[in-house]
Enzyme design. Structure first.
Site, PDB file in Angstrom:
ATOM      1  N   ASP A 304       0.860  -1.204   0.000  1.00 52.91           N
ATOM      2  CA  ASP A 304       0.000   0.000   0.000  1.00 52.91           C
ATOM      3  C   ASP A 304       0.885   1.239   0.000  1.00 52.91           C
ATOM      4  O   ASP A 304       0.968   1.959   1.003  1.00 52.91           O
ATOM      5  CB  ASP A 304      -0.930  -0.025   1.227  1.00 52.91           C
ATOM      6  CG  ASP A 304      -1.881   1.164   1.224  1.00 52.91           C
ATOM      7  OD1 ASP A 304      -2.173   1.694   0.131  1.00 52.91           O
ATOM      8  OD2 ASP A 304      -2.336   1.565   2.324  1.00 52.91           O
ATOM      9  N   CYS A 344      -2.910   4.526  -4.927  1.00 53.16           N
ATOM     10  CA  CYS A 344      -3.788   5.657  -4.612  1.00 53.16           C
ATOM     11  C   CYS A 344      -3.435   6.847  -5.515  1.00 53.16           C
ATOM     12  O   CYS A 344      -3.733   7.989  -5.191  1.00 53.16           O
ATOM     13  CB  CYS A 344      -3.696   6.026  -3.138  1.00 53.16           C
ATOM     14  SG  CYS A 344      -2.063   6.527  -2.626  1.00 53.16           S
TER      15      CYS A 344
HETATM   16  N1  SAH Z   1      -1.239   1.078   4.683  1.00 58.57           N
HETATM   17  C1  SAH Z   1      -1.269   2.235   5.540  1.00 58.57           C
HETATM   18  C2  SAH Z   1      -1.092   3.535   4.769  1.00 58.57           C
HETATM   19  C3  SAH Z   1       0.167   3.615   3.945  1.00 58.57           C
HETATM   20  S1  SAH Z   1       0.641   5.252   3.569  1.00 58.57           S
HETATM   21  C4  SAH Z   1      -2.527   2.228   6.369  1.00 58.57           C
HETATM   22  O1  SAH Z   1      -3.383   1.368   6.174  1.00 58.57           O
HETATM   23  O2  SAH Z   1      -2.661   3.098   7.241  1.00 58.57           O
HETATM   24  C5  SAH Z   1       2.203   5.045   2.856  1.00 58.57           C
HETATM   25  C6  SAH Z   1       3.335   4.779   3.840  1.00 58.57           C
HETATM   26  O3  SAH Z   1       4.496   4.498   3.068  1.00 58.57           O
HETATM   27  C7  SAH Z   1       3.720   5.922   4.742  1.00 58.57           C
HETATM   28  O4  SAH Z   1       3.650   5.489   6.083  1.00 58.57           O
HETATM   29  C8  SAH Z   1       5.184   6.265   4.388  1.00 58.57           C
HETATM   30  O5  SAH Z   1       5.974   6.559   5.525  1.00 58.57           O
HETATM   31  C9  SAH Z   1       5.644   4.996   3.769  1.00 58.57           C
HETATM   32  N2  SAH Z   1       6.714   5.064   2.757  1.00 58.57           N
HETATM   33  C10 SAH Z   1       6.842   5.933   1.732  1.00 58.57           C
HETATM   34  N3  SAH Z   1       7.894   5.585   0.947  1.00 58.57           N
HETATM   35  C11 SAH Z   1       8.439   4.470   1.498  1.00 58.57           C
HETATM   36  C12 SAH Z   1       9.522   3.614   1.145  1.00 58.57           C
HETATM   37  N4  SAH Z   1      10.245   3.836   0.043  1.00 58.57           N
HETATM   38  N5  SAH Z   1       9.798   2.558   1.930  1.00 58.57           N
HETATM   39  C13 SAH Z   1       9.069   2.329   3.059  1.00 58.57           C
HETATM   40  N6  SAH Z   1       8.005   3.084   3.413  1.00 58.57           N
HETATM   41  C14 SAH Z   1       7.710   4.149   2.662  1.00 58.57           C
END
Ligand code: SAH
Length: 400
Positions: A304, A344
């Site tokens: 996600d 998204c």
């Molecule tokens: N699945 C979550 C929402 C995900 S939002 C829920 O249900 O609440 C996307 C997330 O990806 C964020 O927390 C952000 O910190 C993380 N993120 C962004 N780029 C990333 C990367 N390259 N590696 C790990 N995490 C990352």
């Protein structure tokens, strides 16, 4: 009131009740308007020449030069208008049985609720509003009053710090519009799992409410499975997987503050087996490779990621990023395993997303089929006239 005169033929999308007027559709502005002011939107030539077709908010610095408030030229855009629209949005949710009893709820989903640029999420007795357009920003006080009246909530926080505001020439604005910070944490119970919501420092308005149904769907299929939850944020999917009886849940995110909240959320739910949860602060792109090299296998992988394509110009690069993580996910699945994969990005449509996932499966050498199509929860409706509202899409895929 100033008049926005359309170029010939550019009234077509308006007649289909699409609420955006792009730069290229504007012939000229008659009279004066400041950013956010309400203007009459008038057909330029042809059958509707000179007719007012709608009223909208003027936004001279944005490519979307106006967003429609009302398709009824006789409707005044005033405090009473916002009271009606906000009350209607709140009532719409109250009428949906599946949303009853949720204490974390999106109350207003912008264009799809007839309120372009207005997001409002309720967490317990606190409402968080996010205004992203010049028009919405102008009517902050009316919207705040309407939300307070429609919900009865005494606490209202303004989280208008989204980067999209820059495109509308707006600075970030945050702070309490009504009431003040509660003494303790803001907590919600999402389908029986308690979650802390950091409305001030968290992402968006604090929580990803749009994934509520998909987290519940994950719980239903998690029993006995070894789960990898990539981009876990504050652990929404992870905790639902534990609630569903997952044998182990490894969760990965690059944000240490998000993981701190995730651990706190697990502690808030003593009914869950905390020994089965492991949290890793890492870049998912690298962690997927590392897990593969370590010969790890999973029964269920969740992907996600954040919005890789914030707009159409990022689609190509975003497609590569989606392909990369899905490829990594497929490679880690045990035979018969499931991949729950999401995008998204507004710029990546359902069909394109499916073809990216198909390409990733092919490159991973896995045969796979779609078990279920996934979408945003019912409090994130998509107006039929506004397909852009369908930003969240997902696939539950099973490999051979
Ligand atoms: N699945 C979550 C929402 C995900 S939002 C829920 O249900 O609440 C996307 C997330 O990806 C964020 O927390 C952000 O910190 C993380 N993120 C962004 N780029 C990333 C990367 N390259 N590696 C790990 N995490 C990352």
């Amino acid at each position: 009131m100033a008049k926005l005169i359309l170029r010939p033929g550019k009234e077509k999308s308006l007649l289909r009740r699409h609420p955006w007027i792009f730069e290229g559709s504007v012939d000229h502005l008659e009279g004066r308007a400041r950013p956010g002011d309400t203007v009459d939107i008038v057909a330029g030539a042809g059958r509707y020449a000179g007719e007012v077709l709608a009223k909208g908010a003027w936004s001279p610095s944005s490519q979307i030069r106006a967003r429609v408030w009302s398709f009824d030229p006789a409707e005044s855009i005033d405090d009473a208008f916002f009271k009606r629209r906000v009350a209607a949005a709140v009532a719409r949710r109250a009428a949906l049985p599946e949303l009853r009893g949720q204490d974390g709820l999106r109350l207003i989903h912008a264009e799809s609720d007839g309120l372009p640029g207005v997001i409002a999420d309720q967490y317990g007795d606190t409402v968080v509003v996010q205004l992203t357009s010049a028009g919405a920003d102008k009517w902050r006080e009316a919207i705040a009053g309407a939300l307070q009246k429609a919900t009865g909530c005494a606490r209202l926080y303004d989280r208008s710090d989204s980067e999209v505001r820059a495109r509308e020439g707006l600075e970030p604005v945050t702070g309490w519009l009504r009431g003040e910070a509660p003494e303790g944490d803001i907590l919600i119970a999402e389908n029986g799992v308690r979650m802390k919501v950091d409305i001030v420092g968290g992402h968006k308005t604090g929580f990803y409410l749009d994934q509520r149904d998909n987290r519940l769907a994950l719980r239903d299929i998690a029993a006995g499975r070894r789960v990898l939850n990539c981009f876990c944020y504050t652990g929404g999917f992870s905790l639902q997987a534990l609630a569903g009886g997952a044998s182990q849940v490894i969760s990965v995110d690059s944000s240490e503050p998000a993981l701190t909240t995730a651990r706190a959320n697990l502690a808030l739910n003593p009914q869950l087996e905390s020994a089965r949860a492991e949290w890793r602060c890492a870049n998912v792109f690298e962690e997927l490779r590392r897990l593969r090299e370590a010969g790890e296998g999973f029964d269920l992988v969740v992907l996600d990621p954040p919005k890789f394509a914030p707009s159409a110009s990022h689609v190509e690069r975003a497609a590569r990023a989606y392909k990369d993580i899905n490829l990594g996910g497929f490679k880690l699945l045990k035979p018969g395993g499931l991949l729950a994969t999401y995008s998204c990005s507004g710029g990546i449509g359902v069909e394109l997303f499916q073809s990216i996932v198909a390409g990733a499966a092919c490159d991973a050498g896995r045969d796979a089929r779609i078990v279920r199509r996934l979408q945003g929860a019912a409090d994130h409706p998509v107006a039929l006239a506004f397909p852009e509202g369908e930003y969240l899409k997902g696939l539950l895929v099973q490999v051979d």
